[in-house]
Each structure stands twice: as structure tokens, then as C-alpha cells.
Design a protein around this motif. Sequence first.
Motif, PDB file in Angstrom:
ATOM      1  N   ALA A 103      44.489  51.692  50.493  1.00 39.17           N
ATOM      2  CA  ALA A 103      45.569  50.989  51.196  1.00 39.17           C
ATOM      3  C   ALA A 103      45.368  49.474  51.140  1.00 39.17           C
ATOM      4  CB  ALA A 103      45.638  51.464  52.645  1.00 39.17           C
ATOM      5  N   GLU A 104      44.137  49.018  51.363  1.00 33.29           N
ATOM      6  CA  GLU A 104      43.858  47.580  51.339  1.00 33.29           C
ATOM      7  C   GLU A 104      44.035  47.006  49.935  1.00 33.29           C
ATOM      8  OE1 GLU A 104      43.415  45.537  53.867  1.00 33.29           O
ATOM      9  OE2 GLU A 104      43.809  47.290  55.114  1.00 33.29           O
ATOM     10  N   PHE A 105      43.673  47.798  48.915  1.00 32.81           N
ATOM     11  CA  PHE A 105      43.839  47.347  47.540  1.00 32.81           C
ATOM     12  C   PHE A 105      45.316  47.122  47.220  1.00 32.81           C
ATOM     13  CE2 PHE A 105      44.592  48.223  43.024  1.00 32.81           C
ATOM     14  CZ  PHE A 105      43.719  47.328  42.436  1.00 32.81           C
ATOM     15  N   PHE A 106      46.169  48.090  47.556  1.00 31.75           N
ATOM     16  CA  PHE A 106      47.595  47.955  47.271  1.00 31.75           C
ATOM     17  C   PHE A 106      48.238  46.880  48.149  1.00 31.75           C
ATOM     18  CE2 PHE A 106      47.198  52.378  45.573  1.00 31.75           C
ATOM     19  CZ  PHE A 106      47.567  52.065  44.280  1.00 31.75           C
ATOM     20  N   ARG A 107      47.773  46.774  49.384  1.00 32.94           N
ATOM     21  CA  ARG A 107      48.330  45.757  50.276  1.00 32.94           C
ATOM     22  C   ARG A 107      48.109  44.360  49.701  1.00 32.94           C
ATOM     23  NH1 ARG A 107      49.293  46.517  55.514  1.00 32.94           N
ATOM     24  NH2 ARG A 107      47.781  48.223  55.628  1.00 32.94           N
ATOM     25  N   TYR A 108      46.918  44.102  49.194  1.00 34.14           N
ATOM     26  CA  TYR A 108      46.603  42.803  48.603  1.00 34.14           C
ATOM     27  C   TYR A 108      47.470  42.545  47.383  1.00 34.14           C
ATOM     28  CZ  TYR A 108      43.791  38.933  46.784  1.00 34.14           C
ATOM     29  OH  TYR A 108      43.376  37.708  46.320  1.00 34.14           O
ATOM     30  N   ASN A 109      47.583  43.547  46.505  1.00 35.68           N
ATOM     31  CA  ASN A 109      48.374  43.388  45.289  1.00 35.68           C
ATOM     32  C   ASN A 109      49.819  43.036  45.590  1.00 35.68           C
ATOM     33  OD1 ASN A 109      47.230  44.365  42.382  1.00 35.68           O
ATOM     34  ND2 ASN A 109      46.005  45.173  44.063  1.00 35.68           N
ATOM     35  N   LEU A 110      50.373  43.648  46.622  1.00 40.35           N
ATOM     36  CA  LEU A 110      51.782  43.433  46.933  1.00 40.35           C
ATOM     37  C   LEU A 110      52.015  42.165  47.742  1.00 40.35           C
ATOM     38  CD1 LEU A 110      52.677  47.131  47.767  1.00 40.35           C
ATOM     39  CD2 LEU A 110      53.549  45.819  45.830  1.00 40.35           C
ATOM     40  N   SER A 111      51.082  41.820  48.627  1.00 42.06           N
ATOM     41  CA  SER A 111      51.302  40.674  49.513  1.00 42.06           C
ATOM     42  C   SER A 111      50.864  39.357  48.898  1.00 42.06           C
ATOM     43  CB  SER A 111      50.562  40.879  50.842  1.00 42.06           C
ATOM     44  OG  SER A 111      49.158  40.911  50.636  1.00 42.06           O
ATOM     45  N   LYS A 112      49.896  39.402  47.978  1.00 44.66           N
ATOM     46  CA  LYS A 112      49.333  38.171  47.424  1.00 44.66           C
ATOM     47  C   LYS A 112      49.855  37.847  46.025  1.00 44.66           C
ATOM     48  CE  LYS A 112      46.389  37.106  50.745  1.00 44.66           C
ATOM     49  NZ  LYS A 112      46.424  35.819  51.475  1.00 44.66           N
ATOM     50  N   SER A 113      50.739  38.663  45.516  1.00 48.34           N
ATOM     51  CA  SER A 113      51.237  38.431  44.158  1.00 48.34           C
ATOM     52  C   SER A 113      51.837  37.034  44.036  1.00 48.34           C
ATOM     53  CB  SER A 113      52.295  39.483  43.812  1.00 48.34           C
ATOM     54  OG  SER A 113      52.810  39.253  42.522  1.00 48.34           O
ATOM     55  N   ASP A 114      51.327  36.257  43.054  1.00 50.66           N
ATOM     56  CA  ASP A 114      51.817  34.903  42.787  1.00 50.66           C
ATOM     57  C   ASP A 114      51.620  33.957  43.973  1.00 50.66           C
ATOM     58  OD1 ASP A 114      52.642  35.658  40.219  1.00 50.66           O
ATOM     59  OD2 ASP A 114      54.570  36.362  40.980  1.00 50.66           O
ATOM     60  N   GLN A 115      50.663  34.263  44.848  1.00 49.29           N
ATOM     61  CA  GLN A 115      50.399  33.395  45.981  1.00 49.29           C
ATOM     62  C   GLN A 115      48.971  32.864  45.922  1.00 49.29           C
ATOM     63  OE1 GLN A 115      51.285  35.097  49.783  1.00 49.29           O
ATOM     64  NE2 GLN A 115      53.287  35.878  49.159  1.00 49.29           N
ATOM     65  N   GLU A 116      48.753  31.783  46.637  1.00 46.23           N
ATOM     66  CA  GLU A 116      47.399  31.251  46.769  1.00 46.23           C
ATOM     67  C   GLU A 116      46.595  32.135  47.700  1.00 46.23           C
ATOM     68  OE1 GLU A 116      45.660  27.503  49.126  1.00 46.23           O
ATOM     69  OE2 GLU A 116      46.969  26.938  47.442  1.00 46.23           O
ATOM     70  N   THR A 117      45.336  32.315  47.396  1.00 45.60           N
ATOM     71  CA  THR A 117      44.449  33.103  48.242  1.00 45.60           C
ATOM     72  C   THR A 117      43.106  32.377  48.330  1.00 45.60           C
ATOM     73  OG1 THR A 117      43.549  35.318  48.604  1.00 45.60           O
ATOM     74  CG2 THR A 117      43.617  34.540  46.325  1.00 45.60           C
ATOM     75  N   THR A 118      42.062  33.086  48.695  1.00 44.57           N
ATOM     76  CA  THR A 118      40.729  32.486  48.766  1.00 44.57           C
ATOM     77  C   THR A 118      39.764  33.283  47.901  1.00 44.57           C
ATOM     78  OG1 THR A 118      39.981  33.816  50.649  1.00 44.57           O
ATOM     79  CG2 THR A 118      41.150  31.745  51.137  1.00 44.57           C
ATOM     80  N   LEU A 119      38.650  32.657  47.573  1.00 43.17           N
ATOM     81  CA  LEU A 119      37.619  33.327  46.803  1.00 43.17           C
ATOM     82  C   LEU A 119      37.101  34.552  47.550  1.00 43.17           C
ATOM     83  CD1 LEU A 119      35.599  33.489  44.439  1.00 43.17           C
ATOM     84  CD2 LEU A 119      34.156  31.863  45.699  1.00 43.17           C
ATOM     85  N   GLY A 120      36.950  34.427  48.869  1.00 41.63           N
ATOM     86  CA  GLY A 120      36.472  35.553  49.662  1.00 41.63           C
ATOM     87  C   GLY A 120      37.391  36.754  49.583  1.00 41.63           C
ATOM     88  N   ASP A 121      38.702  36.513  49.645  1.00 40.85           N
ATOM     89  CA  ASP A 121      39.668  37.609  49.548  1.00 40.85           C
ATOM     90  C   ASP A 121      39.633  38.249  48.157  1.00 40.85           C
ATOM     91  OD1 ASP A 121      40.488  37.363  52.143  1.00 40.85           O
ATOM     92  OD2 ASP A 121      42.263  36.168  51.688  1.00 40.85           O
ATOM     93  N   GLU A 122      39.445  37.422  47.145  1.00 36.79           N
ATOM     94  CA  GLU A 122      39.355  37.952  45.780  1.00 36.79           C
ATOM     95  C   GLU A 122      38.126  38.865  45.630  1.00 36.79           C
ATOM     96  OE1 GLU A 122      41.223  37.048  42.378  1.00 36.79           O
ATOM     97  OE2 GLU A 122      42.413  37.590  44.139  1.00 36.79           O
ATOM     98  N   ILE A 123      37.015  38.479  46.237  1.00 36.89           N
ATOM     99  CA  ILE A 123      35.805  39.301  46.165  1.00 36.89           C
ATOM    100  C   ILE A 123      35.993  40.609  46.932  1.00 36.89           C
ATOM    101  CG2 ILE A 123      33.366  39.415  46.844  1.00 36.89           C
ATOM    102  CD1 ILE A 123      33.233  36.385  46.313  1.00 36.89           C
ATOM    103  N   THR A 124      36.661  40.532  48.084  1.00 38.49           N
ATOM    104  CA  THR A 124      36.937  41.748  48.862  1.00 38.49           C
ATOM    105  C   THR A 124      37.790  42.714  48.058  1.00 38.49           C
ATOM    106  OG1 THR A 124      36.778  40.557  50.966  1.00 38.49           O
ATOM    107  CG2 THR A 124      37.983  42.639  50.977  1.00 38.49           C
ATOM    108  N   LEU A 125      38.777  42.191  47.339  1.00 35.52           N
ATOM    109  CA  LEU A 125      39.617  43.050  46.498  1.00 35.52           C
ATOM    110  C   LEU A 125      38.784  43.756  45.437  1.00 35.52           C
ATOM    111  CD1 LEU A 125      42.538  43.969  45.790  1.00 35.52           C
ATOM    112  CD2 LEU A 125      42.545  42.140  44.079  1.00 35.52           C
ATOM    113  N   VAL A 126      37.853  43.035  44.827  1.00 41.23           N
ATOM    114  CA  VAL A 126      36.968  43.633  43.828  1.00 41.23           C
ATOM    115  C   VAL A 126      36.171  44.783  44.440  1.00 41.23           C
ATOM    116  CG1 VAL A 126      34.851  43.208  42.498  1.00 41.23           C
ATOM    117  CG2 VAL A 126      36.778  41.622  42.326  1.00 41.23           C
ATOM    118  N   GLU A 127      35.691  44.590  45.659  1.00 40.98           N
ATOM    119  CA  GLU A 127      34.913  45.636  46.318  1.00 40.98           C
ATOM    120  C   GLU A 127      35.764  46.873  46.596  1.00 40.98           C
ATOM    121  OE1 GLU A 127      31.604  42.833  48.563  1.00 40.98           O
ATOM    122  OE2 GLU A 127      33.487  43.298  49.574  1.00 40.98           O
TER     123      GLU A 127
END
Length: 219
Positions: free
Chosen positions: A39-63
Motif C-alpha cells: 500500500a505504501e509503495f503504490f501510495r508513493y507512486n501515485l502521490s509523488k509522481s512528477d513532484q519534489e520529494t526528499t532523499l529520505g522518502d526515496e530510500i523508504t520507497l526502496v525499502e
Amino acid sequence: KYLQSQINPHFLFNTLNAGMQLAMIEDAEKTAVFIENMAEFFRYNLSKSDQETTLGDEITLVEHYLYILNVRFGGAIHFQKEVDESLLHMPMPSMILQPLVENAYQYGIREMEEAGTIRLLVEKMNRQVVIHVQDEGRGIDQERIDYILSGEYQPDKNNKKSNGIGVYNVMERLRIFYGVKDVLQIVSKGEGQGTDVIITIPALGQEEGGDNHVSDTIS
């Protein structure tokens, strides 16, 4: 299509949450954790598409992504990270690290007989941030590296191994976001020697100071 794009994510998250609650009621803790990661993986993909984020959020997505893969493929991936925590709030474009980690799995360690390792290293060097996505897999020759970085190579949309976001796509978005040309390189000693994708970007919004590293290993 616009209205549909608003409805489908809502339905998807409600369905996944219902599945997670059902798993918890049935004391299926591993299933509940798996659904939560999905759920968190898909939520990030849909909410952050083409948006600025942070390095920490990017690492969390990888996990989240690697957790899902390990459930699917029986824990075939070891993940090691060494990250300077002072950089976690640094701004960056979204969907940068996950495509690189996916490539490391799909084209690096997927067909290894034993469990392979993907390493994520993040450090600050002078006024730059250097990010390594490393695998110990098949490796790649210099001719193909040059081809990928040229922008001529395009992932096969019909290839189920491809996420549709190629290395050149990642590189171009980094160039636009940071206004720097030399942001990404691929290093490999050749067949069976693994691959290291290196991102070098300005340390935006980072004050000078000592490093504060955190290391972790996930299997």
C-alpha cells in the motif's frame, strides 16, 4: 481518464487497508506487513509522481519495494545501506532511486544461483552528495554503458522486466532539477563483476558539518 485516476487509487488503498485489517484479525502478521508495504509503495507512486520529494522518502520507497520483492521471490535479495542521516531531508525529484534499484535486481542479480546483494551508499563530499546503487551481479560492458547513457536505448514497454523508467530518464530529470550536466555515471569492470550506478548532485539546503552515518542490512 482524469476522473478514473482519482477513483482508482482511492479504491485501491481502501481495498489494501481492508486486506491488512483482515490479516491482522486472523493473526497473519506477515501478510499484514506485506500488504502495508504494498500500500505504501503504490501510495508513493501515485502521490509523488512528477513532484519534489526528499532523499529520505526515496530510500523508504526502496525499502518497501525490496520487501515486496523478497516476499515474492523467497528472500533472494540482501539489501545493505549506509546513509548520512543529515542528508535525509534534502530535496530531490521523485522516482529516482527505485528504478535504479529495480534495474540492479532485474539486470544484475535476478538470475544468480545464490541470493544477491544490492547496496545503497549515500555520503556528502565537499558540497556534493554522492549516491551509489551497487550490485554484485552480471556486470555490463563499456559499449552498452555508453549506449544507455546516450539516450538512444529505450526500455521495451512490452518487457515485463522493465518499469518503463530508464536510466537516461532518471539522468535527465536530475539534470533539470539540479541544473548540473554530469549527474550520473555507470561503472562496471565487465561480465560477472557487478555494476555501480553513481549519482553526484549538489547538496541542496545542507549546512556544513560532520557526517552522521547510519548503516543497515536487510535480508
